[in-house]
Write a protein that holds these residues in place. Structure first.
Motif, PDB file in Angstrom:
ATOM      1  N   LEU A 129      11.071  16.637  -4.062  1.00 14.20           N
ATOM      2  CA  LEU A 129      10.984  17.377  -2.811  1.00 14.20           C
ATOM      3  C   LEU A 129      11.045  16.416  -1.627  1.00 14.20           C
ATOM      4  CD1 LEU A 129      10.666  20.174  -1.620  1.00 14.20           C
ATOM      5  CD2 LEU A 129       8.201  19.898  -1.719  1.00 14.20           C
TER       6      LEU A 129
ATOM      7  N   ASP B 101       1.884  16.596   3.139  1.00 10.65           N
ATOM      8  CA  ASP B 101       1.473  17.556   2.108  1.00 10.65           C
ATOM      9  C   ASP B 101      -0.051  17.458   1.981  1.00 10.65           C
ATOM     10  OD1 ASP B 101       1.240  19.253   0.006  1.00 10.65           O
ATOM     11  OD2 ASP B 101       2.077  17.888  -1.490  1.00 10.65           O
TER      12      ASP B 101
ATOM     13  N   ASN C 104      14.115  25.374  -4.319  1.00  5.88           N
ATOM     14  CA  ASN C 104      14.662  25.868  -3.054  1.00  5.88           C
ATOM     15  C   ASN C 104      15.365  24.770  -2.266  1.00  5.88           C
ATOM     16  OD1 ASN C 104      14.114  28.518  -3.162  1.00  5.88           O
ATOM     17  ND2 ASN C 104      12.663  28.548  -1.453  1.00  5.88           N
TER      18      ASN C 104
ATOM     19  N   ALA D  83       1.110  24.103  -0.370  1.00  3.15           N
ATOM     20  CA  ALA D  83       1.228  25.292  -1.219  1.00  3.15           C
ATOM     21  C   ALA D  83       0.058  26.219  -0.967  1.00  3.15           C
ATOM     22  CB  ALA D  83       1.258  24.878  -2.677  1.00  3.15           C
TER      23      ALA D  83
ATOM     24  N   LYS E 134       4.601  26.189   1.265  1.00  2.00           N
ATOM     25  CA  LYS E 134       5.633  25.995   0.253  1.00  2.00           C
ATOM     26  C   LYS E 134       5.846  27.290  -0.512  1.00  2.00           C
ATOM     27  CE  LYS E 134       4.686  21.161  -0.826  1.00  2.00           C
ATOM     28  NZ  LYS E 134       4.157  20.309  -1.892  1.00  2.00           N
ATOM     29  N   PRO E 135       7.024  27.619  -0.956  1.00  2.00           N
ATOM     30  CA  PRO E 135       8.268  26.910  -0.670  1.00  2.00           C
ATOM     31  C   PRO E 135       8.812  27.288   0.709  1.00  2.00           C
ATOM     32  CG  PRO E 135       8.671  28.757  -2.134  1.00  2.00           C
ATOM     33  CD  PRO E 135       7.212  28.756  -1.840  1.00  2.00           C
ATOM     34  N   PHE E 136       9.441  26.347   1.347  1.00  2.00           N
ATOM     35  CA  PHE E 136       9.983  26.621   2.681  1.00  2.00           C
ATOM     36  C   PHE E 136      11.473  26.266   2.681  1.00  2.00           C
ATOM     37  CE2 PHE E 136       7.888  22.514   2.421  1.00  2.00           C
ATOM     38  CZ  PHE E 136       8.954  21.662   2.647  1.00  2.00           C
TER      39      PHE E 136
ATOM     40  N   SER F 173       8.479  33.044  -6.093  1.00  2.00           N
ATOM     41  CA  SER F 173       7.479  32.512  -5.174  1.00  2.00           C
ATOM     42  C   SER F 173       6.717  33.653  -4.494  1.00  2.00           C
ATOM     43  CB  SER F 173       8.184  31.617  -4.171  1.00  2.00           C
ATOM     44  OG  SER F 173       7.669  31.805  -2.896  1.00  2.00           O
TER      45      SER F 173
ATOM     46  N   ALA G 132       9.353  25.025  -4.505  1.00  2.00           N
ATOM     47  CA  ALA G 132       9.812  24.406  -3.259  1.00  2.00           C
ATOM     48  C   ALA G 132      10.937  23.433  -3.554  1.00  2.00           C
ATOM     49  CB  ALA G 132       8.654  23.695  -2.576  1.00  2.00           C
TER      50      ALA G 132
ATOM     51  N   GLN H 156       4.092  26.717  -6.867  1.00  2.00           N
ATOM     52  CA  GLN H 156       4.796  26.686  -5.580  1.00  2.00           C
ATOM     53  C   GLN H 156       5.556  25.384  -5.375  1.00  2.00           C
ATOM     54  OE1 GLN H 156       4.945  29.684  -4.924  1.00  2.00           O
ATOM     55  NE2 GLN H 156       3.914  30.038  -2.991  1.00  2.00           N
ATOM     56  N   THR H 157       4.985  24.281  -5.855  1.00  2.00           N
ATOM     57  CA  THR H 157       5.640  22.992  -5.598  1.00  2.00           C
ATOM     58  C   THR H 157       6.996  22.885  -6.298  1.00  2.00           C
ATOM     59  OG1 THR H 157       3.479  22.038  -5.228  1.00  2.00           O
ATOM     60  CG2 THR H 157       5.274  20.506  -5.598  1.00  2.00           C
TER      61      THR H 157
END
Lengths: 420, 242
Positions: free
Chosen positions: B29, B68, A231, B97, B118-120, A262, A228, A224-225
């Protein structure tokens, strides 16, 4: 059947059989001993009789006495050299009863004439003896058996106690929790060994479960990181303006792919979590009400697609389950029914105390509807659909012993969740 | 109070120097978040590790902290706890996450204001930061004004050129999302997700975005407003005056 019941029953049957055989053998033994005795005495008398005949060459029938009666009758034609033992009944002239006798029959020649001679001995005393001995044996064995039966039951109950204790603890054991399995110590080696093995297995199970859980969570987190990051970077890139048509297209593709990945990741993680039974909290949920409430979230899309909603309820469908999973299940079902619906379509919800049914209009299926519960099975290869929604619903149903079926009758798609 | 004359929300924030701390171990990020929020007029600082974050929150005051949960040398929850001890009013948004209910509940229990998985979308984060600051520092009772558009947040009423415009709930949310992201290209997906959450993963939702935007545009135009919604080919929309 419980172990104790089973062993008691087997024990009882086996001892009955043995008892029966022993009883018969005993009876036969005593009987044959008595017969031997009587017959040997009859043989002696036969010799006496023969000796008497040889000396006197005559026999005076003295038929008055019942006991030791020697009956001599002329043999009319039939003559055999053999002496035969038979059982016979003789009328008792005082007691109006028939008494058992053992009889030795043989043929002999007296004074040049053939005679049939029967020497008898009363068996009445012997039979009484047999009866008394048999009764004593039956009583004794019966008592023994009853005693043994209860003793065995008590003993087994005591011996197996630690086993039942351990069993209860194993039943209570929850490998999703951190609590270790501790079994009671017993002075029986086998049980201790079993206990040790079980403890080891339980520990391994907990350990494996934990590491699997950690792995899926970590993997998901680690995926996911970077997603992210992709994205975020894409979003920043979009802001930079002045993108050519090609660039826009590429960026859009990257954006879509990463979002899709995701969602896939989240879906698979959710499936793994449901499979691992990580949703342990549970409460009684009225699924009928839940659906109606959840429908509110879909208000916009329902009016957008001009879908007619019909709700029909003949009672509430209650189920003990995790509220989070109930939410996911209902949301997925509704989402499915709306996504694959026509514009101006129909959405029917029917609830009853034992089932919940969501039907929607849509295209006729080409595949077997039940197969759509499998992962990544999709009717249309639409890029938007992941093919996990119904698999998740199915997994949730499996976890809670709910039965789910999918039917496609003409243009109606009917999914029914009911108690198994 | 919030300035009454029509000003960009971001510019207002710049004036009052809203400071944001971003605690995120993924450097790229963190950088993206800082870039994005700085453009919106926030003053941002980054902490990549637990200890950096710990040091920063004990030395400086922040109006909002983005945390986070999983950091290489510590747990995000304890940062939030420390923060709440030092300055109880600081707004806190968790970005994680981890998508479990327990984490969300725990986060809210120890005093965070929002939880994002996450992800956003950066635009979504931006909207939430702004909404948080509005709630926290202005009690949500102020008006949000941009050019001829005025939104009464408490009453959920919208005025265009001082004429009340009746918007549906979705249109209202959409307008607010635009007003929080002025001059920003918003993807259709981020708009759909903002309006309906991520459970609506169908292509229908993109159609819906289109139709709601059409309605919103029409309603603003009806009340003599200008057409600020600019569509960007293949991507989405931008709310802009230029």
């Amino acid at each position: 059947m419980k172990l104790l019941q089973k062993t008691s029953r087997i024990y009882l049957l086996a001892s009955l059989a043995i008892y029966f055989v022993v009883g018969i053998a005993f009876y036969r033994m005593i009987r044959s001993m008595i017969y031997d005795e009587v017959e040997s005495r009859l043989k002696v008398e036969k010799r006496d009789f023969e000796t008497y005949i040889r000396i006197h060459n005559t026999w005076e029938s003295n038929s008055y006495f019942v006991e030791n009666k020697i009956e001599v009758k002329p043999a009319n034609g039939s003559f055999s050299k053999k002496a035969v033992f038979t059982d016979t009944l003789i009328h008792n002239r005082y007691e109006e009863s028939l008494d058992p006798f053992r009889q030795l029959t043989f043929y002999t020649v007296i004074n040049g004439k053939p005679y049939r001679v029967a020497i008898r001995k009363s068996m009445i005393q012997s039979y009484k003896l047999i009866e008394a001995v048999s009764a004593a044996i039956i009583a004794f064995l019966g008592l023994l058996m009853i005693c043994m039966f209860f003793f065995h039951r008590r003993l087994s109950g005591k011996l197996w106690q630690p086993f039942y204790d351990s069993l209860a603890r194993i039943k209570d054991f929850d490998w999703t929790k951190d609590e270790k399995l501790k079994l009671a110590d017993s002075n029986i080696t086998e049980f201790n060994e079993l206990g040790d093995v079980m403890e080891k297995m339980a520990f391994k199970m907990q350990h494996d479960y934990k590491s699997l859980r950690e792995f899926t969570e970590n993997a998901s987190h680690e995926i996911q990181t970077p997603l992210a990051l992709i994205n975020a970077r894409v979003e920043q890139f979009i802001q930079s303006g002045d993108l050519g048509k090609d660039h826009t297209y590429w960026i859009e593709e990257i954006y879509h792919a990463s979002r899709r990945m995701s969602r896939l990741n989240q879906g698979l993680l959710l499936l793994a979590k449901i499979e691992n039974q990580q949703f342990t909290e549970s409460e009684e949920i009225d699924l009928s009400k839940f659906v109606e409430k959840k429908l509110g979230d879909f208000e916009d899309i329902l009016s957008h697609k001009q879908i007619t909603v019909q709700i029909q309820s003949s009672g509430s469908f209650y189920k003990m389950m995790s509220p989070a999973l109930a939410d996911i299940m209902i949301a997925n079902l509704l989402n499915n029914a709306i996504k694959h619906n026509h514009v101006n379509g129909l959405l029917q919800i029917e609830t009853a105390p034992e089932f919940l049914q969501i039907s929607n209009s849509g295209n006729v299926l080409k595949t077997n509807p039940e197969r759509l519960f499998e992962r990544f099975k999709k009717e249309s290869s639409g890029a938007e659909s992941l093919g996990l929604g119904l698999a998740i619903v199915k997994q949730i149903c499996d976890n809670y012993d709910l039965h789910i079926s999918y039917e496609n009758i003409d243009s109606m798609h009917i999914i029914r969740v009911r108690t198994a | 109070m919030f300035p009454v004359s029509g000003f960009n929300f971001g510019r207002y924030l710049q004036k009052s120097c809203m400071k944001i701390l971003v605690v995120e171990d993924e450097k790229g990020l963190a950088e993206s978040i800082v870039d994005y929020l700085s453009r919106e007029g926030f003053i941002c600082e980054v902490a990549n590790t637990f200890w950096q974050a710990d040091e920063k929150i004990s030395l400086y005051q922040y109006d909002c902290t983005i945390v986070d949960l999983t950091l290489p040398d510590g747990d995000g929850f304890s940062i939030i706890e420390t923060l709440k001890k030092i300055v109880a009013t600081t707004g806190i948004i968790i970005i994680s996450a981890r998508n479990t209910l327990e984490d969300k509940i725990k986060g809210l229990e120890i005093g965070s204001d929002d939880y994002m998985t996450k992800p956003f979308h950066l635009s979504e984060l931006n909207a939430r930061v702004k909404s948080l600051i509005r709630r926290r520092y202005f009690g949500g009772s102020n008006d949000m004004i941009w050019r001829e558009i005025r939104v009464q947040l408490k009453a959920r009423k919208v005025f265009v050129s001082e004429k009340e415009t009746l918007l549906s709930r979705t249109e209202y949310d959409l307008l607010l999302y635009f007003l929080s992201n002025i001059d920003v290209a918003l993807t259709k997906e981020s708009i759909a997700e903002h309006l309906w959450g991520d459970h609506m993963d169908s292509s229908d939702s993109l159609d819906m975005v289109y139709s709601h935007i059409k309605n919103l545009r029409r309603k603003i135009l009806e009340k003599d407003g200008k057409d600020y919604i600019q569509s960007i080919y293949g991507i989405g929309y931008k709310f802009t005056a230029s």
